[in-house]
Write a protein that holds these residues in place. Structure first.
Motif, PDB file in Angstrom:
ATOM      1  N   ALA A 129      44.018  53.625  56.216  1.00  8.12           N
ATOM      2  CA  ALA A 129      44.783  53.469  57.745  1.00  8.12           C
ATOM      3  C   ALA A 129      44.424  52.872  58.876  1.00  8.12           C
ATOM      4  CB  ALA A 129      44.711  55.473  58.091  1.00  8.12           C
ATOM      5  N   GLY A 130      44.504  51.882  59.066  1.00  3.94           N
ATOM      6  CA  GLY A 130      44.291  51.171  59.783  1.00  3.94           C
ATOM      7  C   GLY A 130      43.857  50.203  59.930  1.00  3.94           C
ATOM      8  N   ALA A 131      43.279  49.726  58.735  1.00  8.04           N
ATOM      9  CA  ALA A 131      42.670  49.244  57.888  1.00  8.04           C
ATOM     10  C   ALA A 131      43.984  47.535  57.913  1.00  8.04           C
ATOM     11  CB  ALA A 131      41.750  48.435  57.080  1.00  8.04           C
ATOM     12  N   VAL A 132      43.066  46.180  58.156  1.00  5.80           N
ATOM     13  CA  VAL A 132      43.861  45.168  57.431  1.00  5.80           C
ATOM     14  C   VAL A 132      42.574  44.055  56.620  1.00  5.80           C
ATOM     15  CG1 VAL A 132      44.341  45.454  60.304  1.00  5.80           C
ATOM     16  CG2 VAL A 132      42.522  43.943  59.250  1.00  5.80           C
ATOM     17  N   PRO A 133      43.483  43.292  56.198  1.00  4.75           N
ATOM     18  CA  PRO A 133      42.454  42.538  54.443  1.00  4.75           C
ATOM     19  C   PRO A 133      41.682  41.835  55.674  1.00  4.75           C
ATOM     20  CG  PRO A 133      45.116  41.629  54.497  1.00  4.75           C
ATOM     21  CD  PRO A 133      45.167  43.101  56.004  1.00  4.75           C
ATOM     22  N   ALA A 134      40.557  41.737  55.165  1.00  4.86           N
ATOM     23  CA  ALA A 134      39.136  40.941  56.389  1.00  4.86           C
ATOM     24  C   ALA A 134      39.782  39.428  56.161  1.00  4.86           C
ATOM     25  CB  ALA A 134      38.294  41.254  55.158  1.00  4.86           C
ATOM     26  N   PRO A 135      39.403  38.695  57.254  1.00  8.13           N
ATOM     27  CA  PRO A 135      39.385  37.230  56.941  1.00  8.13           C
ATOM     28  C   PRO A 135      38.518  36.548  56.608  1.00  8.13           C
ATOM     29  CG  PRO A 135      38.286  38.648  59.651  1.00  8.13           C
ATOM     30  CD  PRO A 135      38.570  39.211  58.205  1.00  8.13           C
ATOM     31  N   VAL A 136      38.897  35.437  56.805  1.00 14.64           N
ATOM     32  CA  VAL A 136      38.459  34.609  55.073  1.00 14.64           C
ATOM     33  C   VAL A 136      37.883  33.688  56.047  1.00 14.64           C
ATOM     34  CG1 VAL A 136      38.251  33.072  52.914  1.00 14.64           C
ATOM     35  CG2 VAL A 136      38.834  36.155  52.986  1.00 14.64           C
ATOM     36  N   VAL A 137      36.936  32.499  56.292  1.00 16.10           N
ATOM     37  CA  VAL A 137      37.189  32.112  56.830  1.00 16.10           C
ATOM     38  C   VAL A 137      35.451  30.470  56.201  1.00 16.10           C
ATOM     39  CG1 VAL A 137      36.571  32.737  59.310  1.00 16.10           C
ATOM     40  CG2 VAL A 137      34.700  32.201  58.072  1.00 16.10           C
ATOM     41  N   ARG A 192      39.589  44.848  47.060  1.00 16.91           N
ATOM     42  CA  ARG A 192      39.984  44.188  48.153  1.00 16.91           C
ATOM     43  C   ARG A 192      39.110  44.319  48.786  1.00 16.91           C
ATOM     44  NH1 ARG A 192      43.106  45.296  43.608  1.00 16.91           N
ATOM     45  NH2 ARG A 192      45.220  44.120  43.806  1.00 16.91           N
ATOM     46  N   SER A 193      38.888  43.394  50.331  1.00 16.80           N
ATOM     47  CA  SER A 193      38.059  43.431  51.363  1.00 16.80           C
ATOM     48  C   SER A 193      38.775  43.765  52.675  1.00 16.80           C
ATOM     49  CB  SER A 193      37.828  42.082  51.072  1.00 16.80           C
ATOM     50  OG  SER A 193      36.112  42.192  50.051  1.00 16.80           O
ATOM     51  N   ALA A 357      30.589  38.060  45.630  1.00 12.85           N
ATOM     52  CA  ALA A 357      29.608  39.065  45.082  1.00 12.85           C
ATOM     53  C   ALA A 357      29.668  40.451  45.838  1.00 12.85           C
ATOM     54  CB  ALA A 357      27.687  39.087  46.180  1.00 12.85           C
ATOM     55  N   GLU A 358      29.485  40.995  44.577  1.00 13.75           N
ATOM     56  CA  GLU A 358      30.530  43.043  45.227  1.00 13.75           C
ATOM     57  C   GLU A 358      31.716  43.020  44.889  1.00 13.75           C
ATOM     58  OE1 GLU A 358      27.194  44.474  47.920  1.00 13.75           O
ATOM     59  OE2 GLU A 358      25.256  44.564  46.908  1.00 13.75           O
ATOM     60  N   GLY A 359      32.078  42.096  44.578  1.00 13.09           N
ATOM     61  CA  GLY A 359      33.429  41.886  44.706  1.00 13.09           C
ATOM     62  C   GLY A 359      34.017  41.637  46.168  1.00 13.09           C
ATOM     63  N   ILE A 360      32.958  40.937  46.827  1.00 16.61           N
ATOM     64  CA  ILE A 360      33.170  40.402  48.671  1.00 16.61           C
ATOM     65  C   ILE A 360      33.487  39.036  47.460  1.00 16.61           C
ATOM     66  CG2 ILE A 360      33.223  40.257  50.904  1.00 16.61           C
ATOM     67  CD1 ILE A 360      31.411  42.798  50.158  1.00 16.61           C
ATOM     68  N   ARG A 361      34.924  37.961  48.312  1.00 19.25           N
ATOM     69  CA  ARG A 361      34.275  36.512  48.108  1.00 19.25           C
ATOM     70  C   ARG A 361      34.340  35.707  49.049  1.00 19.25           C
ATOM     71  NH1 ARG A 361      40.922  34.156  49.330  1.00 19.25           N
ATOM     72  NH2 ARG A 361      39.317  31.945  49.268  1.00 19.25           N
ATOM     73  N   ALA A 362      33.420  35.150  49.320  1.00 16.13           N
ATOM     74  CA  ALA A 362      32.826  33.871  49.742  1.00 16.13           C
ATOM     75  C   ALA A 362      33.878  33.673  50.962  1.00 16.13           C
ATOM     76  CB  ALA A 362      31.784  32.404  49.617  1.00 16.13           C
ATOM     77  N   GLY A 363      33.012  33.380  52.277  1.00 19.08           N
ATOM     78  CA  GLY A 363      34.097  33.006  53.744  1.00 19.08           C
ATOM     79  C   GLY A 363      34.646  34.903  53.827  1.00 19.08           C
TER      80      GLY A 363
END
Length: 404
Positions: A129-137, A192-193, A357-363
């Motif tokens: 709850a209260g979480a949103v997809p992590a931005p990717v830059v 998912r991040s 790394a660790e299931g988290i994509r670059a950016g």
């Protein structure tokens, strides 16, 4: 009916046959990725392409070499260890920190008041709850080119800053906008991040660190009324548990500062250089650092091997600036301290993943902050004139915090 008595088997067990007959073991209560996500979030809550390969900083008249006896750099062969950086809460009493940690774990793991609830622990049907997809830059590559000049400008601005100084019975007040990583493992087992929605955070601290309050209505484990940061036992103040009064006792010479930081954080984190950089960042994030000390800390940070200048970064309030940064080679996360391009005032911090790394994509932006106000007030939970309540982002002061 005649039952044949049970007898111990004389022949060896057929393990392959047993594996075929017995059901497969179930998943652990929390997967390793899930546990790492929880740890990352708690570290943010309580104070995140190819890795930067810039060479170590050469001796410079302004920056100078690392202190004598300091390691030459983090070694790739060093076994990976989770970061030993203390949480974002600065000067927090041990009991309060433990209570917040327990509440955060319960909420994230689907305990009472949490967002879990699927039959398979560690995998939830929906994001927290209260979480949103992590931005990717796009990851902007850092460089040592221009670092010395930028540090000179930043430290000079910090030394000239006019910051509030608390008197007897007064409290330091720091207001920020924050967002941290919330790792979520879907029903398909893939990570998912997600990050918390950007939300306000307010901290009150007495100069000696004995009294304090944290208000973060949209954060995990603090509630709408906040939690106490009181330290009635008056524990010893260190770099990992400082107070404003303690900071005033530290040397301002960069060489002496760095020597003390390496010595006091020995054995912590993912290597001495990364830990030293993280310790300085923690001191700057949620404190009112005396001007000369702030200048010394920036110069000290520039001497840490692997520190680079990033031309563009963005804080949690959307403000662009230059950044002093370092990549943690153990997980590829790069922490960036962001400064205004014109005034060189400290704006906030951002942590970006530089490689998958660790299931988290670059950016992926693992977390970011924006300091929107520093002041002195007369009582706990009192806000400076013109400051909006903690739950209202729109009223947050827009001016950057000068110097620190």
């Amino acid at each position: 009916m005649i039952r044949t008595p049970w007898r111990r088997r004389e022949e060896p067990l057929d393990h392959a046959e047993l594996r075929r007959l017995l059901p497969a073991p179930g998943d652990p209560e929390l997967s390793s990725d899930r546990l790492r996500g929880l740890e990352e979030h708690l570290m943010t809550e309580i104070r995140n392409r190819t890795p930067d390969t810039a060479p170590d900083i050469a001796p410079d008249p302004l920056i100078g070499p690392p202190p004598a006896g300091a390691p030459a750099g983090d070694r790739a062969s060093r076994p990976g260890r989770r970061s030993g950086r203390r949480p974002v809460l600065v000067g927090v009493g041990v009991a309060a920190a433990l209570a917040l940690a327990a509440a955060g774990v319960a909420a994230l793991a689907g305990g009472p008041g949490g967002s879990g609830g699927s039959e398979n622990p560690g995998r939830v049907a929906a994001p927290p709850a209260g979480a949103v997809p992590a931005p990717v830059v796009q990851v902007v590559r850092g460089s040592t080119a221009g670092l010395a000049g930028a540090v000179a400008d930043i430290s000079g601005a910090a030394a000239r800053a006019e910051l509030p100084e608390p008197g007897p019975g007064q409290f330091l007040y720091i207001r920020s906008e924050v967002s941290g990583l919330v790792s979520w493992e879907g029903s398909d087992g893939k990570n998912r991040s997600y990050v918390d929605k950007i939300h306000p955070r307010e901290v009150w601290m007495s100069p000696d660190g004995a009294k304090g309050w944290l208000l973060e209505p949209h954060g995990k484990g603090t509630g709408r009324d906040g939690i106490t940061l009181d330290d009635p036992e008056g524990g010893e103040r260190t770099l990992n548990s400082p107070s404003h009064a303690y900071l005033k006792t530290l040397p301002t010479d960069p060489s002496l500062l760095l020597e003390k930081i390496y010595d006091e954080t020995r054995g912590m984190g993912n290597g001495p250089d990364q830990q030293a950089f993280g310790t300085i960042g923690d001191l700057l994030r949620e404190q009112v650092v005396p001007p000369k000390l702030a200048a010394g800390l920036y110069r000290a940070a520039a001497r840490i091997p692997g520190v680079v200048l990033v031309d563009d970064s963005v804080d949690a309030a959307g403000r662009h600036g230059i950044a002093i940064a370092r990549t943690d080679e153990s997980d590829g996360s790069r922490t960036e301290w962001i400064f205004d391009r014109e005034t060189f005032a400290y704006l906030g911090e951002r942590t970006v993943q530089t490689r998958d790394a660790e299931g988290i994509r670059a950016g992926t932006v693992r977390g970011h902050t924006a300091v929107t106000g520093r002041a002195v007030v007369d009582a706990l939970k009192q806000r400076p004139a013109g400051s909006a309540p903690g739950g209202d982002r729109a009223g947050a002061p827009a001016a950057p915090s000068a110097g620190t």
